[in-house]
Write a protein that holds these residues in place. Structure first.
Motif, PDB file in Angstrom:
ATOM      1  N   GLU A 146     -10.822 -48.766  12.985  1.00  0.00           N
ATOM      2  CA  GLU A 146     -11.664 -47.614  12.238  1.00  0.00           C
ATOM      3  C   GLU A 146     -10.659 -46.415  12.410  1.00  0.00           C
ATOM      4  O   GLU A 146     -11.212 -46.246  13.466  1.00  0.00           O
ATOM      5  N   GLU A 147     -10.866 -45.377  11.318  1.00  0.00           N
ATOM      6  CA  GLU A 147     -10.441 -43.872  11.793  1.00  0.00           C
ATOM      7  C   GLU A 147     -11.608 -43.265  12.508  1.00  0.00           C
ATOM      8  O   GLU A 147     -12.648 -43.262  11.556  1.00  0.00           O
ATOM      9  N   ARG A 148     -11.496 -42.371  13.115  1.00  0.00           N
ATOM     10  CA  ARG A 148     -13.061 -41.921  13.753  1.00  0.00           C
ATOM     11  C   ARG A 148     -12.326 -40.384  13.995  1.00  0.00           C
ATOM     12  O   ARG A 148     -11.562 -40.249  15.075  1.00  0.00           O
ATOM     13  N   LYS A 149     -13.775 -39.110  14.058  1.00  0.00           N
ATOM     14  CA  LYS A 149     -13.455 -38.040  14.561  1.00  0.00           C
ATOM     15  C   LYS A 149     -13.409 -38.099  15.953  1.00  0.00           C
ATOM     16  O   LYS A 149     -14.428 -38.451  16.326  1.00  0.00           O
ATOM     17  N   ALA A 150     -12.490 -37.216  17.309  1.00  0.00           N
ATOM     18  CA  ALA A 150     -13.058 -37.184  18.364  1.00  0.00           C
ATOM     19  C   ALA A 150     -12.345 -35.369  19.219  1.00  0.00           C
ATOM     20  O   ALA A 150     -12.448 -35.279  20.161  1.00  0.00           O
ATOM     21  N   GLY A 151     -11.929 -35.294  18.071  1.00  0.00           N
ATOM     22  CA  GLY A 151     -11.539 -33.714  17.986  1.00  0.00           C
ATOM     23  C   GLY A 151     -11.381 -32.603  16.833  1.00  0.00           C
ATOM     24  O   GLY A 151     -11.536 -32.994  15.978  1.00  0.00           O
ATOM     25  N   GLY A 152     -11.749 -31.603  17.365  1.00  0.00           N
ATOM     26  CA  GLY A 152     -11.706 -30.957  16.175  1.00  0.00           C
ATOM     27  C   GLY A 152     -11.301 -28.904  17.220  1.00  0.00           C
ATOM     28  O   GLY A 152     -11.394 -28.696  17.873  1.00  0.00           O
ATOM     29  N   ILE A 153     -10.814 -28.014  16.150  1.00  0.00           N
ATOM     30  CA  ILE A 153     -10.199 -26.991  16.207  1.00  0.00           C
ATOM     31  C   ILE A 153     -10.801 -26.221  15.540  1.00  0.00           C
ATOM     32  O   ILE A 153     -11.218 -26.208  14.186  1.00  0.00           O
ATOM     33  N   LEU A 154     -11.121 -24.546  16.044  1.00  0.00           N
ATOM     34  CA  LEU A 154     -11.879 -23.577  14.911  1.00  0.00           C
ATOM     35  C   LEU A 154     -11.056 -22.171  15.075  1.00  0.00           C
ATOM     36  O   LEU A 154     -11.277 -22.007  16.915  1.00  0.00           O
ATOM     37  N   ALA A 155     -10.781 -21.531  14.942  1.00  0.00           N
ATOM     38  CA  ALA A 155      -9.482 -20.567  15.086  1.00  0.00           C
ATOM     39  C   ALA A 155     -10.778 -19.067  14.280  1.00  0.00           C
ATOM     40  O   ALA A 155     -11.050 -19.239  13.605  1.00  0.00           O
ATOM     41  N   GLU A 156     -10.600 -17.984  15.314  1.00  0.00           N
ATOM     42  CA  GLU A 156     -11.463 -17.067  15.089  1.00  0.00           C
ATOM     43  C   GLU A 156     -10.847 -16.257  15.173  1.00  0.00           C
ATOM     44  O   GLU A 156      -9.959 -15.280  16.691  1.00  0.00           O
ATOM     45  N   ARG A 157     -10.116 -14.542  14.411  1.00  0.00           N
ATOM     46  CA  ARG A 157      -9.941 -13.740  15.172  1.00  0.00           C
ATOM     47  C   ARG A 157     -10.563 -13.300  15.931  1.00  0.00           C
ATOM     48  O   ARG A 157     -12.152 -12.667  15.853  1.00  0.00           O
ATOM     49  N   ALA A 158      -9.943 -11.907  16.536  1.00  0.00           N
ATOM     50  CA  ALA A 158     -10.347 -11.633  17.379  1.00  0.00           C
ATOM     51  C   ALA A 158      -9.813  -9.955  17.318  1.00  0.00           C
ATOM     52  O   ALA A 158      -8.933 -10.173  18.219  1.00  0.00           O
ATOM     53  N   GLY A 159     -10.814  -8.823  16.939  1.00  0.00           N
ATOM     54  CA  GLY A 159      -9.832  -7.180  17.440  1.00  0.00           C
ATOM     55  C   GLY A 159      -9.148  -7.661  15.736  1.00  0.00           C
ATOM     56  O   GLY A 159      -8.491  -8.702  15.060  1.00  0.00           O
ATOM     57  N   ASP A 160      -7.928  -6.945  16.202  1.00  0.00           N
ATOM     58  CA  ASP A 160      -6.941  -6.561  15.064  1.00  0.00           C
ATOM     59  C   ASP A 160      -6.049  -7.493  15.548  1.00  0.00           C
ATOM     60  O   ASP A 160      -4.997  -7.172  14.077  1.00  0.00           O
ATOM     61  N   ASP A 161      -5.303  -7.594  16.497  1.00  0.00           N
ATOM     62  CA  ASP A 161      -4.248  -8.300  17.017  1.00  0.00           C
ATOM     63  C   ASP A 161      -4.598  -9.835  17.654  1.00  0.00           C
ATOM     64  O   ASP A 161      -3.645 -10.360  18.208  1.00  0.00           O
ATOM     65  N   GLY A 162      -5.435  -9.885  17.889  1.00  0.00           N
ATOM     66  CA  GLY A 162      -5.626 -11.245  18.347  1.00  0.00           C
ATOM     67  C   GLY A 162      -6.255 -12.840  17.898  1.00  0.00           C
ATOM     68  O   GLY A 162      -7.193 -12.025  16.846  1.00  0.00           O
ATOM     69  N   VAL A 163      -6.011 -13.673  17.993  1.00  0.00           N
ATOM     70  CA  VAL A 163      -6.553 -14.931  17.940  1.00  0.00           C
ATOM     71  C   VAL A 163      -7.338 -15.876  19.042  1.00  0.00           C
ATOM     72  O   VAL A 163      -6.372 -16.275  19.824  1.00  0.00           O
ATOM     73  N   VAL A 164      -8.929 -15.842  18.703  1.00  0.00           N
ATOM     74  CA  VAL A 164      -9.379 -16.802  19.583  1.00  0.00           C
ATOM     75  C   VAL A 164      -8.977 -18.492  19.440  1.00  0.00           C
ATOM     76  O   VAL A 164      -9.730 -18.703  18.144  1.00  0.00           O
ATOM     77  N   VAL A 165      -8.554 -19.604  19.360  1.00  0.00           N
ATOM     78  CA  VAL A 165      -9.192 -20.560  19.300  1.00  0.00           C
ATOM     79  C   VAL A 165      -9.276 -21.786  20.107  1.00  0.00           C
ATOM     80  O   VAL A 165      -9.119 -21.900  21.362  1.00  0.00           O
ATOM     81  N   GLY A 166     -10.585 -22.610  19.810  1.00  0.00           N
ATOM     82  CA  GLY A 166     -11.618 -23.212  20.419  1.00  0.00           C
ATOM     83  C   GLY A 166     -11.068 -24.479  19.697  1.00  0.00           C
ATOM     84  O   GLY A 166     -10.504 -24.862  18.412  1.00  0.00           O
ATOM     85  N   VAL A 167     -10.973 -25.599  21.281  1.00  0.00           N
ATOM     86  CA  VAL A 167     -10.957 -26.730  21.139  1.00  0.00           C
ATOM     87  C   VAL A 167     -11.243 -27.329  21.986  1.00  0.00           C
ATOM     88  O   VAL A 167     -12.437 -27.126  23.141  1.00  0.00           O
ATOM     89  N   GLY A 168     -12.914 -29.166  20.604  1.00  0.00           N
ATOM     90  CA  GLY A 168     -13.603 -29.696  21.969  1.00  0.00           C
ATOM     91  C   GLY A 168     -13.083 -30.904  21.478  1.00  0.00           C
ATOM     92  O   GLY A 168     -12.331 -31.458  20.133  1.00  0.00           O
ATOM     93  N   ILE A 169     -12.849 -31.786  22.540  1.00  0.00           N
ATOM     94  CA  ILE A 169     -11.957 -33.113  22.468  1.00  0.00           C
ATOM     95  C   ILE A 169     -13.219 -33.643  23.220  1.00  0.00           C
ATOM     96  O   ILE A 169     -13.984 -33.861  24.702  1.00  0.00           O
ATOM     97  N   ASN A 170     -13.670 -35.067  22.324  1.00  0.00           N
ATOM     98  CA  ASN A 170     -14.961 -36.469  23.067  1.00  0.00           C
ATOM     99  C   ASN A 170     -13.841 -37.017  23.980  1.00  0.00           C
ATOM    100  O   ASN A 170     -12.892 -37.673  23.463  1.00  0.00           O
TER     101      ASN A 170
END
Length: 287
Positions: A146-170
């Motif tokens: 069975e397919e199950r979710k083991a992780g996810g990703i979230l990207a957010e802007r950080a000021g005018d020229d940056g991106v913070v990318v977050g990763v969570g993995i079980n």
């Protein structure tokens, strides 16, 4: 919540299946002249590594290539403001700061998809687990067929020229610890190793490689090979899906492509091809 240094935890060996990460070893293995990763900071516990790193960037206390890792997140966030929690040291919870200044902002939407490719590639090599991506940025593993979710990703802007990318993995999450039945972990999927140190290194090295290719191509997903690789590893393509869209609208159709803007293209029964750029995707039937 104020982050605490990982070394402050007096009970860190209370679960011998979940030893702590070694910040000094990670720095030695990842930070190098000419490389992307400029610093690796490890904290024992915090609300959200994404929130922390966005704040550091806003205060001028973080440069491109900053990596913030937490042994435990108490307020981890996923897409659509969903909460992501797990026991301490049971997974990899980290965020990175990227400044793709030479890439047109219109192409920055590829960063979470790029990270998904990098995570899947790194884990497949290091953990020996077959992984797949659910559009746009969920990591899937197979547990008991069975397919199950083991992780996810979230990207957010950080000021005018940056991106913070977050990763969570079980990583070592056990069956009785799963937050929902649809969740999974690398351990439950039969990983050949659950040692988080080499897993984190493999993921970050893969991310450095893919980010470098994409940036060198000016963010072009076709020239960098990103679009083709994402499509090859995307479990959503070829399936009938339901897209839950903003404004309480939904569209059902076959997922036939990921276009040049990173959108999922659905072919509906009405003969219309509709690109979906935001929303929740539900897999209606198996491939």
């Amino acid at each position: 919540m104020t982050p605490r240094d990982a070394s402050d935890d007096s009970s860190r060996w209370s679960d011998l299946d979940r030893p702590p990460l070694n910040a000094a070893a990670l720095r030695r293995g990842l930070v190098r002249d000419g490389g992307l990763w400029s610093e690796v900071d490890l904290v024992q516990r915090t609300g959200s590594t994404n929130s922390d790193l966005v704040a550091r960037a806003a205060q001028g206390r973080a440069a491109e290539g900053a990596v913030l890792v937490a042994e435990e997140q108490t307020s981890g966030r996923g897409r659509l403001d969903r909460q992501w929690t797990a026991p301490a040291r049971s997974g990899l919870f980290f965020s990175v700061l990227l400044n793709p200044a030479e890439v047109p902002v219109a192409r920055w939407g590829w960063l979470p998809l790029l990270t998904g490719v990098a995570v899947a590639t790194g884990l497949s090599r290091a953990a020996g687990v077959d992984t797949a991506l659910k559009w746009p940025n969920d990591l899937l593993v197979t547990v008991g067929g069975e397919e199950r979710k083991a992780g996810g990703i979230l990207a957010e802007r950080a000021g005018d020229d940056g991106v913070v990318v977050g990763v969570g993995i079980n990583v070592t999450l056990r069956e009785q610890e799963l937050p929902v039945p649809q969740a999974g972990s690398l351990a439950l999927a039969g990983a050949v190793t659950t040692d988080r140190d080499p897993l984190l290194r493999a993921v970050l090295r893969s991310l450095e490689d893919w980010y470098g290719r994409w940036r060198a191509a000016g963010g072009d997903p076709a020239v960098s090979g990103l679009q083709e690789t994402y499509a090859a590893g995307c479990a959503t393509l070829g399936r009938t899906v339901r897209a839950e869209l903003p404004g309480e609208r939904s569209v059902v159709g076959e997922a036939v492509a990921v276009d040049g803007d990173g959108r999922l293209v659905l072919a509906t029964d009405e003969g219309v091809q509709e690109p979906v750029g935001a929303g929740d995707i539900v897999h209606v039937r198996p491939a």
